[in-house]
Design a protein around this motif. Sequence first.
Motif, PDB file in Angstrom:
ATOM      1  N   LEU A  46       0.855  -1.212   0.156  1.00 27.13           N
ATOM      2  CA  LEU A  46       0.131  -0.028   0.095  1.00 27.13           C
ATOM      3  C   LEU A  46       1.004   1.332   0.120  1.00 27.13           C
ATOM      4  O   LEU A  46       2.079   1.430   0.589  1.00 27.13           O
ATOM      5  N   ASN A  80      -5.820   3.825  -2.425  1.00 26.17           N
ATOM      6  CA  ASN A  80      -4.990   2.706  -2.694  1.00 26.17           C
ATOM      7  C   ASN A  80      -5.669   1.457  -3.171  1.00 26.17           C
ATOM      8  O   ASN A  80      -5.253   0.831  -4.218  1.00 26.17           O
ATOM      9  N   ALA A  81      -7.147   1.508  -2.784  1.00 26.12           N
ATOM     10  CA  ALA A  81      -7.912   0.312  -3.082  1.00 26.12           C
ATOM     11  C   ALA A  81      -8.306   0.363  -4.894  1.00 26.12           C
ATOM     12  O   ALA A  81      -8.449  -0.467  -5.360  1.00 26.12           O
ATOM     13  N   ARG A 124     -10.620   4.133 -13.721  1.00 23.03           N
ATOM     14  CA  ARG A 124     -11.023   4.716 -12.453  1.00 23.03           C
ATOM     15  C   ARG A 124     -12.325   5.701 -12.931  1.00 23.03           C
ATOM     16  O   ARG A 124     -11.894   6.562 -13.655  1.00 23.03           O
ATOM     17  N   VAL A 178     -15.143  -0.169  -5.756  1.00 21.70           N
ATOM     18  CA  VAL A 178     -14.223  -0.129  -4.694  1.00 21.70           C
ATOM     19  C   VAL A 178     -15.038   0.008  -3.200  1.00 21.70           C
ATOM     20  O   VAL A 178     -14.464  -0.819  -2.092  1.00 21.70           O
ATOM     21  N   ARG A 227      -8.420  -4.293  -3.510  1.00 12.89           N
ATOM     22  CA  ARG A 227      -7.670  -3.627  -4.699  1.00 12.89           C
ATOM     23  C   ARG A 227      -7.626  -4.830  -5.908  1.00 12.89           C
ATOM     24  O   ARG A 227      -7.677  -4.175  -7.042  1.00 12.89           O
TER      25      ARG A 227
END
Length: 226
Positions: free
Chosen positions: A87, A96-97, A107, A115, A147
């Motif tokens: 991480l 982080n995930a 994303r 997430v 993650r």
Amino acid sequence: EPVMSLKDVSHVYVNDKGASLALENIHLDIAPGEFVSLVGPSGCGKTTLLSLLAGLFPPTLGSVTVGGRSVQGPSPAVGYMLQQDFLFPWRTIRDNAAIGLEIAGRRNEKTMAAVDHWLGELGLEGNGGRYPHELSGGMRQRVALARTLVTEPDVLLLDEPFSALDLHIKLQLEDLVQHTLARLGKTAVLVTHDLAEAAAMSDRVIVLGKGPGHIRREVSIAEPIR
Ligand code: ADP
Ligand code: ADP
């Protein structure tokens, strides 16, 4: 049709000290949804076998396929959980995930909902805005699992993900990972030194032997928990 397959695989490492045969003539088919553990003494080739499935390097001889296709290099179809969580200390748990999604250019609002969903499912609700140093080791490994899962890999490779944890946290996390992957029907390969862990989590335990690395025996678990 197996999800992962090694056929006639042998691997030789070559360096300035010479050549060493790490794996010799491995045949292994892993069925969809199957959870397989690799156990055996240090140096028997567990990490080498996992690296070949991960596409980190090609085998010296033989073929390795994942999802019916010859492995040509690392791919987002393969998820990982390793002994270290990796991480980033300056990123929140939520960010982080999301890092695998960012690397894949995926994303967005929808994937960030995934997430948050997975942080919740893995018992990390309310921790998304915290930083890694604020979490226990068990919690950090759950972030590492979230993650990986949000990138929706076809298969998971688990390289001793529990070995750095205290015993009761380790048992809790083994249970959580096993149930989560079974529920998702994910195919997984776990490398471990811990035979009890292998037996508790797997459908099948592959025992590797040394000199050079080969399959000594395969043990099916009679009543898999799934
Ligand atoms: P395990 O994970 O079961 O401990 P490894 O796959 O790491 O086994 O190693 C298998 C064999 O290959 C060992 O004899 C090891 O010393 C050798 N080996 C592993 N990596 C390398 C490397 N990069 N260069 C040379 N030999 C290696
Ligand atoms: P786990 O790792 O499974 O969360 P622990 O026994 O380590 O289990 O932690 C239990 C709870 O205690 C955690 O849910 C967390 O809220 C809190 N906790 C544990 N260690 C820390 C830590 N280093 N910093 C902050 N909170 C912690």
